[in-house]
Design a protein around this motif. Sequence first.
Motif, PDB file in Angstrom:
ATOM      1  N   LEU A 127       0.669  -1.145  -0.077  1.00 36.93           N
ATOM      2  CA  LEU A 127       0.146   0.062  -0.010  1.00 36.93           C
ATOM      3  C   LEU A 127       0.883   1.186   0.117  1.00 36.93           C
ATOM      4  CD1 LEU A 127      -2.912   0.668  -0.030  1.00 36.93           C
ATOM      5  CD2 LEU A 127      -2.569   1.167   2.417  1.00 36.93           C
ATOM      6  N   ILE A 128       1.213   1.648  -1.209  1.00 38.64           N
ATOM      7  CA  ILE A 128       2.435   2.732  -1.355  1.00 38.64           C
ATOM      8  C   ILE A 128       1.619   3.814  -2.070  1.00 38.64           C
ATOM      9  CG2 ILE A 128       4.418   3.610  -2.131  1.00 38.64           C
ATOM     10  CD1 ILE A 128       5.425   0.508  -1.760  1.00 38.64           C
ATOM     11  N   PHE A 129       1.640   4.979  -1.756  1.00 42.26           N
ATOM     12  CA  PHE A 129       0.874   6.261  -2.313  1.00 42.26           C
ATOM     13  C   PHE A 129       1.935   6.950  -3.186  1.00 42.26           C
ATOM     14  CE2 PHE A 129      -1.666   4.865   1.377  1.00 42.26           C
ATOM     15  CZ  PHE A 129      -2.728   4.789   0.977  1.00 42.26           C
ATOM     16  N   SER A 130       1.320   7.748  -3.914  1.00 37.39           N
ATOM     17  CA  SER A 130       1.951   8.663  -4.764  1.00 37.39           C
ATOM     18  C   SER A 130       2.608   9.724  -4.023  1.00 37.39           C
ATOM     19  CB  SER A 130       0.995   9.330  -5.954  1.00 37.39           C
ATOM     20  OG  SER A 130       0.231  10.448  -5.517  1.00 37.39           O
ATOM     21  N   ASP A 131       3.513  10.444  -4.550  1.00 35.69           N
ATOM     22  CA  ASP A 131       4.302  11.678  -3.814  1.00 35.69           C
ATOM     23  C   ASP A 131       3.234  12.512  -3.526  1.00 35.69           C
ATOM     24  OD1 ASP A 131       6.406   9.927  -4.032  1.00 35.69           O
ATOM     25  OD2 ASP A 131       7.236  10.928  -5.790  1.00 35.69           O
ATOM     26  N   GLY A 181      -0.408  -5.246  13.371  1.00 34.15           N
ATOM     27  CA  GLY A 181       0.833  -5.370  12.538  1.00 34.15           C
ATOM     28  C   GLY A 181       1.788  -4.270  12.562  1.00 34.15           C
ATOM     29  N   PRO A 182       3.157  -4.342  12.176  1.00 37.14           N
ATOM     30  CA  PRO A 182       3.825  -2.976  12.188  1.00 37.14           C
ATOM     31  C   PRO A 182       3.365  -1.985  11.239  1.00 37.14           C
ATOM     32  CG  PRO A 182       4.725  -4.983  10.610  1.00 37.14           C
ATOM     33  CD  PRO A 182       3.460  -5.393  11.185  1.00 37.14           C
ATOM     34  N   ILE A 183       3.871  -0.918  11.610  1.00 36.68           N
ATOM     35  CA  ILE A 183       3.926   0.443  10.452  1.00 36.68           C
ATOM     36  C   ILE A 183       4.623  -0.018   9.623  1.00 36.68           C
ATOM     37  CG2 ILE A 183       4.226   2.684  10.361  1.00 36.68           C
ATOM     38  CD1 ILE A 183       4.030   3.017  13.353  1.00 36.68           C
ATOM     39  N   PRO A 184       4.332   0.290   8.127  1.00 39.77           N
ATOM     40  CA  PRO A 184       5.118  -0.049   6.995  1.00 39.77           C
ATOM     41  C   PRO A 184       6.264   0.946   6.831  1.00 39.77           C
ATOM     42  CG  PRO A 184       2.484   0.239   6.521  1.00 39.77           C
ATOM     43  CD  PRO A 184       2.814   0.528   7.747  1.00 39.77           C
ATOM     44  N   ARG A 185       7.288   0.305   6.316  1.00 38.94           N
ATOM     45  CA  ARG A 185       8.479   1.275   6.441  1.00 38.94           C
ATOM     46  C   ARG A 185       8.593   2.228   5.234  1.00 38.94           C
ATOM     47  NH1 ARG A 185      12.431  -0.259   9.629  1.00 38.94           N
ATOM     48  NH2 ARG A 185      12.354  -2.397  10.733  1.00 38.94           N
ATOM     49  N   ARG A 186       7.747   2.003   4.102  1.00 39.87           N
ATOM     50  CA  ARG A 186       7.548   2.762   3.087  1.00 39.87           C
ATOM     51  C   ARG A 186       6.028   3.139   2.839  1.00 39.87           C
ATOM     52  NH1 ARG A 186       8.757   0.879  -2.901  1.00 39.87           N
ATOM     53  NH2 ARG A 186       8.757   2.848  -4.217  1.00 39.87           N
ATOM     54  N   ILE A 187       5.769   4.430   2.814  1.00 35.12           N
ATOM     55  CA  ILE A 187       4.199   4.874   2.750  1.00 35.12           C
ATOM     56  C   ILE A 187       4.094   5.519   1.485  1.00 35.12           C
ATOM     57  CG2 ILE A 187       2.592   6.364   3.700  1.00 35.12           C
ATOM     58  CD1 ILE A 187       3.866   5.917   6.376  1.00 35.12           C
ATOM     59  N   VAL A 188       5.038   6.275   0.871  1.00 36.94           N
ATOM     60  CA  VAL A 188       4.966   6.914  -0.555  1.00 36.94           C
ATOM     61  C   VAL A 188       6.174   6.345  -1.526  1.00 36.94           C
ATOM     62  CG1 VAL A 188       3.826   8.813   0.410  1.00 36.94           C
ATOM     63  CG2 VAL A 188       6.431   8.845   0.314  1.00 36.94           C
ATOM     64  N   ASP A 189       5.842   6.504  -2.639  1.00 37.19           N
ATOM     65  CA  ASP A 189       6.882   6.113  -3.846  1.00 37.19           C
ATOM     66  C   ASP A 189       8.247   6.683  -3.517  1.00 37.19           C
ATOM     67  OD1 ASP A 189       5.002   4.954  -5.342  1.00 37.19           O
ATOM     68  OD2 ASP A 189       4.344   6.679  -6.438  1.00 37.19           O
ATOM     69  N   ASP A 190       8.384   7.874  -3.459  1.00 33.21           N
ATOM     70  CA  ASP A 190       9.811   8.521  -3.070  1.00 33.21           C
ATOM     71  C   ASP A 190       9.508   9.282  -1.766  1.00 33.21           C
ATOM     72  OD1 ASP A 190      12.167   9.506  -3.062  1.00 33.21           O
ATOM     73  OD2 ASP A 190      12.103  10.055  -5.208  1.00 33.21           O
ATOM     74  N   SER A 191      10.159   8.957  -0.733  1.00 39.47           N
ATOM     75  CA  SER A 191      10.172   9.760   0.498  1.00 39.47           C
ATOM     76  C   SER A 191      10.779  11.070   0.445  1.00 39.47           C
ATOM     77  CB  SER A 191      10.739   8.942   1.604  1.00 39.47           C
ATOM     78  OG  SER A 191      10.159   8.048   2.022  1.00 39.47           O
ATOM     79  N   SER A 192      11.941  11.338  -0.389  1.00 35.08           N
ATOM     80  CA  SER A 192      12.543  12.414  -0.726  1.00 35.08           C
ATOM     81  C   SER A 192      11.766  13.402  -1.510  1.00 35.08           C
ATOM     82  CB  SER A 192      13.915  12.115  -1.597  1.00 35.08           C
ATOM     83  OG  SER A 192      13.721  11.766  -2.818  1.00 35.08           O
ATOM     84  N   LYS A 193      10.732  13.064  -1.990  1.00 37.94           N
ATOM     85  CA  LYS A 193       9.932  13.988  -3.031  1.00 37.94           C
ATOM     86  C   LYS A 193       8.832  13.972  -2.456  1.00 37.94           C
ATOM     87  CE  LYS A 193      12.237  12.807  -7.345  1.00 37.94           C
ATOM     88  NZ  LYS A 193      11.795  12.283  -8.850  1.00 37.94           N
ATOM     89  N   GLU A 223       8.522  -1.875  16.347  1.00 34.10           N
ATOM     90  CA  GLU A 223       8.981  -0.580  16.643  1.00 34.10           C
ATOM     91  C   GLU A 223       8.556   0.551  15.776  1.00 34.10           C
ATOM     92  OE1 GLU A 223      13.258  -1.088  16.613  1.00 34.10           O
ATOM     93  OE2 GLU A 223      13.066  -2.472  18.527  1.00 34.10           O
ATOM     94  N   ILE A 224       8.755   1.687  16.100  1.00 35.38           N
ATOM     95  CA  ILE A 224       8.486   2.825  15.255  1.00 35.38           C
ATOM     96  C   ILE A 224       9.865   2.794  14.029  1.00 35.38           C
ATOM     97  CG2 ILE A 224       8.641   5.474  14.855  1.00 35.38           C
ATOM     98  CD1 ILE A 224       7.490   5.577  17.729  1.00 35.38           C
ATOM     99  N   PRO A 225       9.380   2.556  12.784  1.00 34.64           N
ATOM    100  CA  PRO A 225      10.574   2.591  11.850  1.00 34.64           C
ATOM    101  C   PRO A 225      11.240   3.694  11.492  1.00 34.64           C
ATOM    102  CG  PRO A 225       8.379   2.759  10.467  1.00 34.64           C
ATOM    103  CD  PRO A 225       8.118   2.369  12.103  1.00 34.64           C
ATOM    104  N   ALA A 226      12.550   3.923  11.626  1.00 37.54           N
ATOM    105  CA  ALA A 226      13.353   4.864  11.430  1.00 37.54           C
ATOM    106  C   ALA A 226      13.187   5.582  10.301  1.00 37.54           C
ATOM    107  CB  ALA A 226      15.012   4.291  11.536  1.00 37.54           C
ATOM    108  N   GLU A 227      12.624   4.859   9.045  1.00 34.54           N
ATOM    109  CA  GLU A 227      12.402   5.503   7.707  1.00 34.54           C
ATOM    110  C   GLU A 227      11.287   6.579   7.787  1.00 34.54           C
ATOM    111  OE1 GLU A 227      13.986   1.251   7.100  1.00 34.54           O
ATOM    112  OE2 GLU A 227      12.600   2.271   8.479  1.00 34.54           O
ATOM    113  N   ILE A 228      10.523   6.451   9.061  1.00 31.45           N
ATOM    114  CA  ILE A 228       9.452   7.474   9.015  1.00 31.45           C
ATOM    115  C   ILE A 228      10.095   8.991   9.048  1.00 31.45           C
ATOM    116  CG2 ILE A 228       9.195   7.815  11.324  1.00 31.45           C
ATOM    117  CD1 ILE A 228       5.956   7.274  10.922  1.00 31.45           C
ATOM    118  N   ALA A 229      11.514   8.983   9.414  1.00 30.79           N
ATOM    119  CA  ALA A 229      11.912  10.323   9.513  1.00 30.79           C
ATOM    120  C   ALA A 229      12.301  10.945   8.014  1.00 30.79           C
ATOM    121  CB  ALA A 229      13.399   9.988  10.378  1.00 30.79           C
TER     122      ALA A 229
END
Length: 717
Positions: A276-280, A294-306, A322-328
Motif C-alpha cells: 500500500l504505497i501512495f503517490s508523492d 501489525g507493524p507500521i510500513p517502512r515505506r508509505i509513499v513512492d519516493d520519501s525524498s519527494k 518498533e517505530i521504523p526509522a524510515e519515517i524520519a
Amino acid sequence: MAPFILLLLLLLLFTISRADLSIDVSDRDSLLAFKSHLADPSSILLTWTGSDCGNFTGVACDAATGRVVALSLAGSDLSGPVSPFLCNLSALETLVLSDNNFSGKIPSCFGDFGGLKTLDLGKNSIEGPLPFELSNLRKLEVLSIGGNGIGGLIPDWVGNFSSNLGKIDLSSCSFQGEVPSGLFYLQSLKDVDLSNNFLNGTLNDFNQPLISLNLESNQLSGTLPCFSSLAQSLKVLNLARNSIVGGIPTCISSLRSLTVLNLSSNGLSYRISPRLIFSDKLIVLDLSSNSLSGPIPRRIVDDSSKSGLLLLDLSSNYLSSEIPAEIAELRSLQGLFLSNNQLTGQIPASIGNVTYLQALDLSYNSLSGPIPVSLAGCFQLWQLKLDHNNLSGTLRPELDALDSLKILNVASNRITGEIPLPLAGCKSLEIVDLGSNEFGGELNGAILKWENLRLLSLAGNRFSGDLPDWIFSFQDLQSLDLSNNHFSGYIPNADFNMSFDPNDGENEVAQIAPEIRVWVSMDLLGSKQLEFGYDLLSPVGIDLSHNSLHGEIPIGLISLKGLEYLNLSYNYLSGKIPTNIDKMGRLRKLDLSHNSLSGELPNGISAMKGLEALNLSYNCLSGPVPKREEGLHRFPGAFAGNPGLCAEYNGDECEGTQRGERGEGGVDDGDGGDEEGLVSIGAFWISAVASFYVSLVGFLCCREVRGFVFQAMKPEG
C-alpha cells in the motif's frame, strides 16, 4: 473635426455605460420587497437605494438589460425568510445566501429560475423538504444547501436533474436513507459532499471522474471499493466515521492524484499491506481509530525524498513492533500521531531530522529508553506528547531549544531528575504534565518563565520542600495538581491568580483529570500548511492532596471564586474551615478530608447548591450538622470520622442532648438488687464506650500523634 468626433463618441459611450448601470425597475422592487422582511444588524443592505445597480451591495446586473443576474450575500449576518419575492428575478444566474440565518422553507418557485447556474443556501436555518420543483433547474452547476435542517431522504431526482451539475453539497442536513443511485453515474459531477448526515447502506463505487468525495460521519457500511474510475482524478477521499469494515485494499494506492485520504473511525482491520504505497502527491493520510494491526510500513509513499506528506495519523489502532526509522525520511511532516497503539522499542533518534514537525504524539504505547536529545532539532514543535509509556532517564537541557513548545506531556513514565531547569528556555509552554514519574527536588523559580502557563501537573512524583509563594501567581493558570508528593510547610497565602476561562464552555462535573483536544485543519484541495490548535477541557481547580502540608487554609485560597474543584485532603491542615467558603459559587467538588480541621461547620456550606461532591471526613470537626432540608444529606459519608459532629438528618435531637436529658432520675430507685446490678453493668459499658471515644478524639486531634502514625502509613512516591 476628427477630435470633435472622437470626443462625441466618448460622451456617447459614457452615456451608454451610465445607462447600463440602471437596475431593472421590476427587479429593484423585488429586491426591496425581499429586504423588507429581513433583519440586517450590520446594515449590509443600507446601500439598496436609487436605481443605480452599483449601489446595491451584492447585486450584479446585466449590462444590456439591467436585469439582476447575480445576488451574493454570503456571510452578511442577515436573518428572516427566504422570500418568494426573489422568484421575480427571473434572469438570475447566481443566488448565494450562505452563512446567514435565513429560515423557513425553500420556495418552490425557485424552480422557475431557468438560467440559474449556482444555488448556494448553505449554513442557514432552512427547513425541508427539498421542493421537487428544483429538478427543473436544468442548467444548475452548483447545488449547495449544506448546514440546514432539511431532513428526510435525499430525493432521487438529485442525481439526474441537471447534466451540468458539477458540485453538490448536502452536508449536515440530517438526511437519511441511501445515496441516490443517480449520483454514482452523473458524468458532470466533480465534487460531492454528503458528510455529517445519517446515510446508510453499502458504500458503492462511483463511475465518473470525481475530484472530491466527502462522505464523512454517516452510517455507511460494507468494504472499501477500489474507486477505479477515479484513479486519475480523485484528490480528496474522506470516508471517516462510518462503519466500513475489512482490510484496506492495495488498489486504493492506484489513486495517483490523491492528496487527502481519511479513513479514520471505521471498523477497518488486518495488517497494512507493505504494497500500500501512495503517490508523492499525498498530503494527508489518516487511518486512526480503526483496528489495524501489525507493524507500521517502512515505506508509505513512492519516493520519501519527494514526498509532500504533511500529516500521518495512525493513532488508536493495534499497531505493534518498533517505530521504523524510515519515517524520519518524510521530511515535510508537520504532524505525526501514533498514540494508543502497542509500539515498543525506543523513539528513533532520526526523528530530530523532521525539522518541520509541529505536533508529535506517541502517547499510550510501550516505548522505552530515554527521550532523544535529537528532538531539539524539531524547532517548530508546539506539541510533544510522550505520556503513558516506559520512558526513563532525565529531561536533557538540550530540549530547552524548543522555544515554540506549548504542550508538553510526559506523564506516567519513569523519568527522573529535577525540573524545570532543563526546560527553562521553553518560554511558550502553556500545558505541562509531568505527573506520575520519579522527578524530585524542590520547585525552582525558573518555572516563572512559563508566563503563559494554563495547566501544571506535577502529581505523583517525589517533589519536596515548601510550596513557593509564586506557585498560584500565573495569570492564566486554570488547573494546578501537586498531589501525591512530599511537599511540606504551609500553603502560601500569596498572590492567587487562578483563571476561570475554559475555552470550551461548561465542563463535565466528573472530569478532574486534564483533557486536551488537539485539532488539525487545512484546505483539503491543495494547501501545503496545516493549522493546529487545541482546547483545554479541564475544569478550573487546585489539588494539593496527599502531601505533608500544615497550618490553616489560607483565606486567599478560598477567595478564588472561579474554582470548580478544590482538594486538600490527606495533609495535616489545622484550624477552622474558613467561614466565607460559601462565596466559592462555582465550586463543584470540595475535599478537605483526612486533616486536623476543627471547629464547627460554616453556616453557609449548606447553601452551596453547586456542590456535587463533598468530603469533610476524618477531621476534628464539632457541633451540629445542618438538617436534611438544608441539602447536605446528598453527601453520605461526608462527615464520617468526626466524633464531635452531631447529625440531625432524621430530625432527632443530638445524641449529646439526649444523654443530658437522661442524666438524673434515669433509674428507678425503688426496684430491687437485680436492677441495681443491671444498672452497674450498663454504667460499665457506657463508661467504656465514652472512654474509647474520648481516646479516639484525642488521638485524631493530636497533630503530633497523627503525624507520627499517618506519616508511616503514607504511600511511597
